[in-house]
Scaffold this active site. Structure first.
Site, PDB file in Angstrom:
ATOM      1  N   ASP A  33      78.073  -2.098  38.210  1.00 40.39           N
ATOM      2  CA  ASP A  33      78.692  -1.843  36.910  1.00 40.39           C
ATOM      3  C   ASP A  33      79.647  -2.962  36.506  1.00 40.39           C
ATOM      4  OD1 ASP A  33      77.510   0.817  36.546  1.00 40.39           O
ATOM      5  OD2 ASP A  33      78.790   1.401  38.213  1.00 40.39           O
ATOM      6  N   GLU A 143      79.229   8.656  35.567  1.00 42.67           N
ATOM      7  CA  GLU A 143      80.621   8.764  36.001  1.00 42.67           C
ATOM      8  C   GLU A 143      81.464   9.480  34.958  1.00 42.67           C
ATOM      9  OE1 GLU A 143      80.583   4.681  38.691  1.00 42.67           O
ATOM     10  OE2 GLU A 143      81.130   4.615  36.571  1.00 42.67           O
TER      11      GLU A 143
END
Length: 249
Positions: A33, A143
C-alpha cells in the site's frame, strides 16, 4: 488501470492546490500500500514528493523493502529512527501507571503498537510542516471497512487515495506501476510487533474481505465477523462525536 492511476494522480494534484500546499509525503513501511502511494505521489509531484521511513527498534539501513520502494519510485526520502523517542515515552507511561497501581500488562503490547503508530503520525506532520506538504495515507477499502488502522495513528492523514480500492485492486495497480514483485507478494503486516500478520490479527483473509466488498456471498460466519468488525470500529471512520448544540438558557 492506467486511467485510474491518471485519475488519482490528478486528484492528488488538485487537493494540494486546494490546500495551498507545495507537495506530498508518505510514510513508507515497505508494504504494497505504501509502495503504491509512493509511486503515485512521485507521478503527481516529481520534484515535490517525499518518502519518510520511520523505523522503531530497527535502523533505517535495515529497512530493505522500504528502501527498495524509494529506489524503484525514484522518490526523495528521509529516514528518522524513532526508537529512543518511543522507548522513553512508553517507559515513562508504564512507570507512572505502575506507581499508580493501574498498569495493565495484558494490554501493553497493543498499547505500545498504537503509540508507535501515533508517534509516526506526529513525525510525519512535523516533516510535512517543514516542507508544506500534505500527509498521504495508505489505507485501502478492506482496512477502512474493518477499521484495521490506528485511530489518530496511520489513520491520521490528509488524503487517502486508496480508500475505495480493494486489496486485489491495489495489487493490480502495483503491477501497473512496476512495483517490484517482492513487495507485491509480501505477506501483509503492519509490523506492530515481531511476527505480526494482518490477516491473523483480523481473523480473516484479504481475499475473503475483497469478495465481501465485491458483493459476493461468503461464509456466514466470516460475514458476521466482518460486520461486527465494521460496527465496533465505526468511531474510527467518524469525526469526534459531539452532542447536539444545547438549546437551553
Amino acid at each position: 488501470m492506467q486511467e485510474r492511476i491518471d485519475y488519482l494522480t490528478n486528484w492528488l494534484q488538485d487537493k494540494v492546490k486546494e490546500a495551498g500546499a507545495d507537495g506530498l509525503l508518505v510514510g513508507i513501511s515497505g508494504g504494497i500500500d505504501s509502495a503504491v502511494v509512493s509511486y503515485l505521489i512521485k507521478r503527481a509531484f516529481p520534484e515535490k514528493s517525499l518518502g519518510v521511513i520511520l523505523p522503531i527498534n530497527k535502523r533505517v539501513e535495515d529497512q530493505e523493502d522500504a528502501l527498495a520502494v524509494v529506489e524503484g519510485a525514484d522518490l526523495d526520502y528521509v529516514g528518522i529512527e524513532l526508537t529512543d523517542a518511543y522507548k522513553e515515552s512508553y517507559s515513562t507511561i508504564q512507570k507512572q501507571l505502575e506507581e499508580k497501581g493501574d498498569w495493565n500488562e495484558e494490554k501493553s503490547q497493543l498499547g505500545g503498537a498504537n503509540l508507535q503508530a501515533r508517534l509516526r503520525m506526529s513525525t510525519l506532520y512535523a516533516v510535512g510542516n517543514n516542507y508544506n506538504y500534505l500527509v498521504v495515507g495508505t489505507d485501502n477499502a478492506a482496512e477502512d471497512y474493518t477499521g484495521y488502522f490506528t485511530k489518530y495513528g496511520d489513520g491520521g492523514v490528509d488524503l487517502v487515495p486508496l480508500l475505495h480500492m480493494r486489496k486485489e485492486e491495489v495489487r493490480e495497480m502495483a503491477k501497473a506501476l512496476d512495483v517490484t514483485d517482492s513487495i507485491i507478494h509480501k505477506k501483509p503486516s503492519a509490523e506492530l510487533w515481531e511476527g505480526q500478520s494482518d490477516e491473523e490479527e483480523l481473523g480473516i483473509s484479504y481475499d475473503t474481505i475483497d469478495a465481501f466488498l465485491r458483493g459476493e456471498k461468503i461464509d456466514p460466519e466470516d460475514e458476521e465477523h466482518l460486520r461486527q468488525l465494521h460496527k465496533k470500529t465505526e468511531h474510527k471512520r467518524q469525526i469526534p462525536a459531539a452532542p447536539e448544540k444545547f438549546k437551553g438558557e
